[in-house]
Design a protein around this motif. Structure first.
Motif, PDB file in Angstrom:
ATOM      1  N   PHE A 134      44.040  46.556  52.602  1.00 24.53           N
ATOM      2  CA  PHE A 134      44.537  45.630  51.584  1.00 24.53           C
ATOM      3  C   PHE A 134      45.585  44.701  52.184  1.00 24.53           C
ATOM      4  N   ALA A 135      46.473  45.261  53.004  1.00 22.06           N
ATOM      5  CA  ALA A 135      47.495  44.442  53.658  1.00 22.06           C
ATOM      6  C   ALA A 135      46.846  43.400  54.570  1.00 22.06           C
ATOM      7  N   ALA A 136      45.802  43.784  55.282  1.00 23.49           N
ATOM      8  CA  ALA A 136      45.095  42.845  56.159  1.00 23.49           C
ATOM      9  C   ALA A 136      44.442  41.731  55.356  1.00 23.49           C
ATOM     10  N   CYS A 137      43.840  42.072  54.238  1.00 21.02           N
ATOM     11  CA  CYS A 137      43.197  41.073  53.383  1.00 21.02           C
ATOM     12  C   CYS A 137      44.238  40.128  52.780  1.00 21.02           C
ATOM     13  N   ILE A 138      45.369  40.688  52.356  1.00 18.69           N
ATOM     14  CA  ILE A 138      46.458  39.876  51.802  1.00 18.69           C
ATOM     15  C   ILE A 138      47.025  38.952  52.877  1.00 18.69           C
ATOM     16  N   ALA A 139      47.221  39.470  54.089  1.00 16.56           N
ATOM     17  CA  ALA A 139      47.732  38.643  55.194  1.00 16.56           C
ATOM     18  C   ALA A 139      46.766  37.494  55.477  1.00 16.56           C
ATOM     19  N   GLU A 140      45.479  37.775  55.414  1.00 15.10           N
ATOM     20  CA  GLU A 140      44.484  36.721  55.622  1.00 15.10           C
ATOM     21  C   GLU A 140      44.567  35.672  54.514  1.00 15.10           C
ATOM     22  N   ALA A 141      44.729  36.127  53.279  1.00 17.43           N
ATOM     23  CA  ALA A 141      44.861  35.190  52.149  1.00 17.43           C
ATOM     24  C   ALA A 141      46.113  34.330  52.294  1.00 17.43           C
ATOM     25  N   GLN A 142      47.193  34.935  52.779  1.00 13.70           N
ATOM     26  CA  GLN A 142      48.421  34.167  53.010  1.00 13.70           C
ATOM     27  C   GLN A 142      48.238  33.167  54.141  1.00 13.70           C
ATOM     28  N   ALA A 143      47.591  33.589  55.215  1.00 16.88           N
ATOM     29  CA  ALA A 143      47.373  32.698  56.361  1.00 16.88           C
ATOM     30  C   ALA A 143      46.507  31.505  55.975  1.00 16.88           C
ATOM     31  N   LYS A 144      45.568  31.728  55.060  1.00 17.97           N
ATOM     32  CA  LYS A 144      44.691  30.641  54.603  1.00 17.97           C
ATOM     33  C   LYS A 144      45.303  29.861  53.446  1.00 17.97           C
ATOM     34  N   ALA A 177      39.181  49.523  28.881  1.00 14.44           N
ATOM     35  CA  ALA A 177      39.503  48.719  30.064  1.00 14.44           C
ATOM     36  C   ALA A 177      40.728  47.839  29.863  1.00 14.44           C
ATOM     37  N   ALA A 178      41.348  47.891  28.695  1.00 16.32           N
ATOM     38  CA  ALA A 178      42.427  46.949  28.367  1.00 16.32           C
ATOM     39  C   ALA A 178      43.545  46.940  29.411  1.00 16.32           C
ATOM     40  N   ALA A 179      44.030  48.094  29.816  1.00 13.29           N
ATOM     41  CA  ALA A 179      45.135  48.149  30.785  1.00 13.29           C
ATOM     42  C   ALA A 179      44.714  47.602  32.142  1.00 13.29           C
ATOM     43  N   LEU A 180      43.472  47.864  32.527  1.00 14.83           N
ATOM     44  CA  LEU A 180      42.967  47.360  33.808  1.00 14.83           C
ATOM     45  C   LEU A 180      42.856  45.845  33.783  1.00 14.83           C
ATOM     46  N   GLU A 181      42.298  45.319  32.710  1.00 11.17           N
ATOM     47  CA  GLU A 181      42.129  43.864  32.591  1.00 11.17           C
ATOM     48  C   GLU A 181      43.485  43.169  32.491  1.00 11.17           C
ATOM     49  N   ARG A 182      44.421  43.786  31.768  1.00 14.66           N
ATOM     50  CA  ARG A 182      45.768  43.220  31.650  1.00 14.66           C
ATOM     51  C   ARG A 182      46.424  43.149  33.023  1.00 14.66           C
ATOM     52  N   PHE A 183      46.304  44.223  33.804  1.00 21.40           N
ATOM     53  CA  PHE A 183      46.879  44.220  35.142  1.00 21.40           C
ATOM     54  C   PHE A 183      46.264  43.115  35.991  1.00 21.40           C
ATOM     55  N   LYS A 184      44.937  43.013  35.989  1.00 19.28           N
ATOM     56  CA  LYS A 184      44.270  42.003  36.819  1.00 19.28           C
ATOM     57  C   LYS A 184      44.697  40.597  36.401  1.00 19.28           C
ATOM     58  N   THR A 185      44.748  40.350  35.112  1.00 16.76           N
ATOM     59  CA  THR A 185      45.134  39.018  34.628  1.00 16.76           C
ATOM     60  C   THR A 185      46.542  38.656  35.084  1.00 16.76           C
ATOM     61  N   ILE A 186      47.479  39.567  34.865  1.00 20.52           N
ATOM     62  CA  ILE A 186      48.877  39.276  35.223  1.00 20.52           C
ATOM     63  C   ILE A 186      49.040  39.181  36.735  1.00 20.52           C
ATOM     64  N   ALA A 187      48.460  40.111  37.476  1.00 21.14           N
ATOM     65  CA  ALA A 187      48.621  40.100  38.940  1.00 21.14           C
ATOM     66  C   ALA A 187      48.054  38.839  39.558  1.00 21.14           C
ATOM     67  N   PHE A 188      46.895  38.381  39.078  1.00 19.98           N
ATOM     68  CA  PHE A 188      46.254  37.217  39.682  1.00 19.98           C
ATOM     69  C   PHE A 188      46.761  35.891  39.112  1.00 19.98           C
ATOM     70  N   GLN A 189      47.644  35.962  38.111  1.00 19.93           N
ATOM     71  CA  GLN A 189      48.301  34.749  37.643  1.00 19.93           C
ATOM     72  C   GLN A 189      49.747  34.678  38.103  1.00 19.93           C
ATOM     73  N   THR A 190      50.209  35.720  38.799  1.00 18.02           N
ATOM     74  CA  THR A 190      51.595  35.738  39.300  1.00 18.02           C
ATOM     75  C   THR A 190      51.610  36.006  40.796  1.00 18.02           C
ATOM     76  N   VAL A 191      51.660  37.262  41.188  1.00 18.02           N
ATOM     77  CA  VAL A 191      51.822  37.660  42.590  1.00 18.02           C
ATOM     78  C   VAL A 191      50.689  37.146  43.475  1.00 18.02           C
ATOM     79  N   PHE A 192      49.446  37.236  42.965  1.00 18.42           N
ATOM     80  CA  PHE A 192      48.284  36.811  43.740  1.00 18.42           C
ATOM     81  C   PHE A 192      47.714  35.494  43.218  1.00 18.42           C
ATOM     82  N   LYS A 193      48.576  34.700  42.614  1.00 19.64           N
ATOM     83  CA  LYS A 193      48.158  33.410  42.054  1.00 19.64           C
ATOM     84  C   LYS A 193      47.645  32.490  43.168  1.00 19.64           C
TER      85      LYS A 193
END
Length: 196
Positions: A134-144, A177-193
């Protein structure tokens, strides 16, 4: 002619039983009954329930490694999408089980790490290994420049895995799935935006 080994059947049954009733809630008798094996065959293969649970955990993490490789190893997708794909893949598997099962690694972390130093150390090693792709994938996303580089990739990977474990705990309580979807929505609109 020697009898065939029941070791794999016992481990398979143990994985199912520990998912169903937890580490402390699963007895050797439960496992051998589910495996259709005499109770003595357990002690022929495993010196203790703790060592047995360790092998069950290894077997489960082998499965998880395959899911990680399937999602994060697909280089036809941009790295940010691969992260999301992993979470979506897991969401689908959890939905298939009616949101009644989460992650055995998370379950053992809650239940067994306080009573077994051996399992706690094993879980710590699992999380360290699990974090790396996951760290490698995140580092790649940051590099790109797909996502911000405000945080270290290892820290973001830890955040992702720990928060996802929390979302799965809530999912099991809500049976949806509510908690899972809530996490994905918030994470990908903030930290992984996605960066503009």
């Amino acid at each position: 002619m020697p009898k065939p080994s029941l070791r794999d059947a016992i481990l398979d049954a143990g994985l199912k039983e520990m998912f169903r009733t937890g580490y402390h809630g699963t007895s050797v008798r439960d496992v051998t009954t589910a495996a259709g094996a005499p109770q003595g065959s357990f002690t022929n293969h495993f010196r203790s329930k703790e060592l047995f649970a360790s092998e069950v955990l290894d077997r489960y993490f082998t499965y998880v490694r395959g899911l990680v490789a399937e999602a994060l190893g697909d280089i036809s997708l941009p790295p940010r999408e691969r992260l999301r794909r992993y979470l979506d893949l897991i969401t689908g598997k959890l939905a298939h089980d009616g949101f009644t099962r989460g992650c055995l690694i998370g379950d053992f972390s809650l239940e067994a790490s306080g009573t077994s130093e051996m399992l706690r150390e094993q879980l710590d090693e699992i999380f360290r290994e699990w974090r790396a792709p996951f760290a490698a994938c995140i580092a790649e996303a940051q590099a790109k420049r797909e996502i911000a580089s405000d945080f270290d990739p290892d820290e973001l990977a830890d955040f992702l895995l720990a928060s996802w474990q929390g979302a799965m705990l809530r999912m099991k309580v809500e049976r949806s799935a509510a908690a899972l979807e809530r996490f994905k929505t918030i994470a990908f609109q903030t930290v992984f935006k996605e960066l503009p």
